[in-house]
Design an enzyme around this catalytic site. Structure first.
Site, PDB file in Angstrom:
ATOM      1  CB  SER A 183      -0.941  -0.056   1.210  1.00  0.00           C
ATOM      2  OG  SER A 183      -2.012   0.830   1.071  1.00  0.00           O
TER       3      SER A 183
ATOM      4  CG  ASP B 292      -6.377  -2.708  -3.329  1.00  0.00           C
ATOM      5  OD1 ASP B 292      -6.892  -1.903  -2.532  1.00  0.00           O
ATOM      6  OD2 ASP B 292      -5.271  -3.236  -3.140  1.00  0.00           O
TER       7      ASP B 292
ATOM      8  CG  HIS C 201      -5.493  -2.727   0.813  1.00  0.00           C
ATOM      9  ND1 HIS C 201      -5.061  -2.122  -0.344  1.00  0.00           N
ATOM     10  CD2 HIS C 201      -4.783  -2.157   1.812  1.00  0.00           C
ATOM     11  CE1 HIS C 201      -4.146  -1.218  -0.059  1.00  0.00           C
ATOM     12  NE2 HIS C 201      -3.946  -1.230   1.257  1.00  0.00           N
TER      13      HIS C 201
END
Length: 500
Positions: free
Chosen positions: A214, A441, A469
């Site tokens: 991320s 996502d 995610h």
């Protein structure tokens, strides 16, 4: 409010004005500055046992890289040593995202979920970046203040409610100025990337091997752009697009949550007893009705004394969208909310996202997240300009647009600002860099992975046709095999590989 772009590890059991002086990511370390850095690059970490097979250490980095002889910061690290010491390749640094996510917490929870051969041949290292967790952490709001911040109405119906949101934003910025003014200009991603190069040297590795999830992909790309010759293998999972502005990032993230919500609604509609009904489109509308009801009158909460406002409820829904394994819990939470007006399970989910404990205390994730995001990129100059971004977000993401974008409002009033405009990170000259994206996502839309892979001169795209995610720790054998092979050999899969 602002959502955390991090590979969060949820617990089923728990759910039941100063100018930024940070170096920008496009600036390479100057030779003059490097001369004063010997004391940092020559340090060697002293590891000690800290339980459950892990070892811990601390390192020092300069507060301001332009003045390496000045004040120092302490960074905390932990590692799970390689199982096969005779065949050890080196260290695998990690970052779980956020910004503001604790790398130490991430490694303690997730290191043994990495591929078996990776665990055998790498020391898996997590560290808390500057300003985060146990590394010279910054603290701004108290628990009750954060409760109020997260409960604030992020779908204002009139100017009075807009003014109330603005007041919360100004309060956040003013409190951080009062409590952490000295640190705020230096917590940005470019400085954190320089810290990572110091840590690389401190463990004795010639080049960096790294897994970033991320926001951790932004940190990894920033590292590669500053130190392309020091890249061995970087796996960037759930990518962030560096060239987007601060508000563009939030708008695109809101769209990602809309996509994930529709995927959840379609899945729910096919299951017996779905609290949103059997029509996927109508299911999304029913969730909108729940949001409106919570906006008019908060849902009840048997967990503690907090009313479950619309913002808390939206946070709970968003949290469950991070991982498909949590969709059954979300169905249960929505059933309680719709049928009984009970938001207890929704706010329990939300507490996982913002790292709030049952006693009302928070980790410093929210403060660090705000501080890094506010200083990394320029922000709109005033409330009027910010409202234009909110209006755009509401059009393209009607259920999450306002909620997500209003969450970044404190950055308008933030005491540490940068004038450096966002731009692509190319990392010219770096070894192949693996960029991993998931089609649905919620927090880091798939388009960001495609963009980052194309912007990096040596970027290679690996795609998961899936939900949730990030991809690597989700258990997909194709993703695991390709990523492990890359980390072990520095040879990426074929660009454009698709895993299902």
């Amino acid at each position: 409010m602002r959502l955390i772009a991090t590979a969060i590890v949820l617990s089923l059991a728990m759910v039941a004005g100063c100018d930024a002086q940070q170096q920008t990511s496009r600036q390479r370390p100057a030779a003059g500055a490097a001369a004063g850095m010997d004391v940092y690059y020559q340090q060697r970490l002293k590891w000690s046992d800290c339980g459950d097979g892990f070892q811990c250490a601390t390192a020092e980095v300069p507060l301001d890289y332009a003045r390496p002889g000045g004040e120092r910061l302490r960074l905390s690290l932990t590692r799970l040593p390689a199982e096969d010491r005779s065949r050890r390749i080196g260290s695998l640094f990690t970052n779980p995202g956020g910004p503001g996510g604790s790398g130490i917490r991430f490694v303690r929870q997730a290191a043994r979920s990495f591929g078996a051969d990776v665990r055998k041949r790498f020391d898996i290292i997590g560290f808390d970046p500057r300003g985060v967790g146990s590394s010279s952490a910054l603290r701004c709001l108290t628990g009750p203040q954060l409760d109020a911040f997260y409960a604030a109405d992020t779908t204002p119906d009139d100017q009075k409610e807009v003014d109330a949101l603005a007041a919360e934003g100004r309060k956040y910025a003013a409190t951080c100025r009062a409590k952490a003014a000295k640190l705020l200009p230096y917590v940005g991603t470019a400085n954190a990337a320089r810290d990572m190069d110091v840590l690389r040297a401190a463990v004795g590795d010639d080049k960096l091997t790294y897994y970033g999830a991320s926001y951790g992909t932004y940190l990894g790309a920033s590292y590669a752009d500053q130190f392309p010759g020091k890249v061995r293998a970087l796996a960037l999972d759930g990518a962030v697009d560096p060239k987007l502005s601060s508000t563009e990032t939030l708008i695109e993230q809101a769209k990602g949550f809309e996509t994930a919500l529709r995927a959840f609604a379609a899945d729910c509609a096919e299951r017996p007893g779905c609290p949103l009904g059997t029509d996927p489109d109508a299911a999304v509308d029913r969730l909108t009705d729940l949001q409106k009801r919570a906006d008019a009158k908060p849902l009840t909460n048997t967990r503690d004394s907090r009313p479950v406002t619309e913002s808390w409820a939206a946070m709970g829904v968003a949290t469950a969208l991070y991982a498909k394994e949590y969709w059954p819990i979300l169905r249960q939470a929505l059933a309680q909310a719709i049928e009984k007006n009970d938001g207890t399970l929704l706010i329990a989910l939300a507490d996982q996202m913002v790292e709030r404990e049952r006693n009302g205390t928070y980790s410093n994730q929210t403060d660090a997240n705000m501080a890094v995001n506010c200083v990394d990129k320029p922000n709109p100059p005033d409330l009027a300009a910010y409202r234009k971004a909110v209006d755009e977000a509401e059009k393209v993401a009607p259920r999450f647009g306002e909620f997500v974008v209003w969450g970044g409002l404190p950055c308008v009033y933030w005491p540490a600002q940068t004038k450096q405009q966002p731009q692509p990170l190319t990392a010219k000259g770096a070894a192949p860099i693996l960029v991993i994206g998931t089609l649905r996502d919620p927090a880091t839309p798939y388009s960001w992975a495609k963009n980052l892979a194309s912007e990096l001169t040596s970027g290679v795209l690996l795609t998961l046709d899936g939900d949730g995610h990030t991809a690597y720790l989700q258990g997909n054998s194709c993703i695991t095999a390709a990523t492990d092979r890359y980390l072990l050999t520095a040879q990426p899969p074929k660009d454009g590989t698709l895993c299902r």
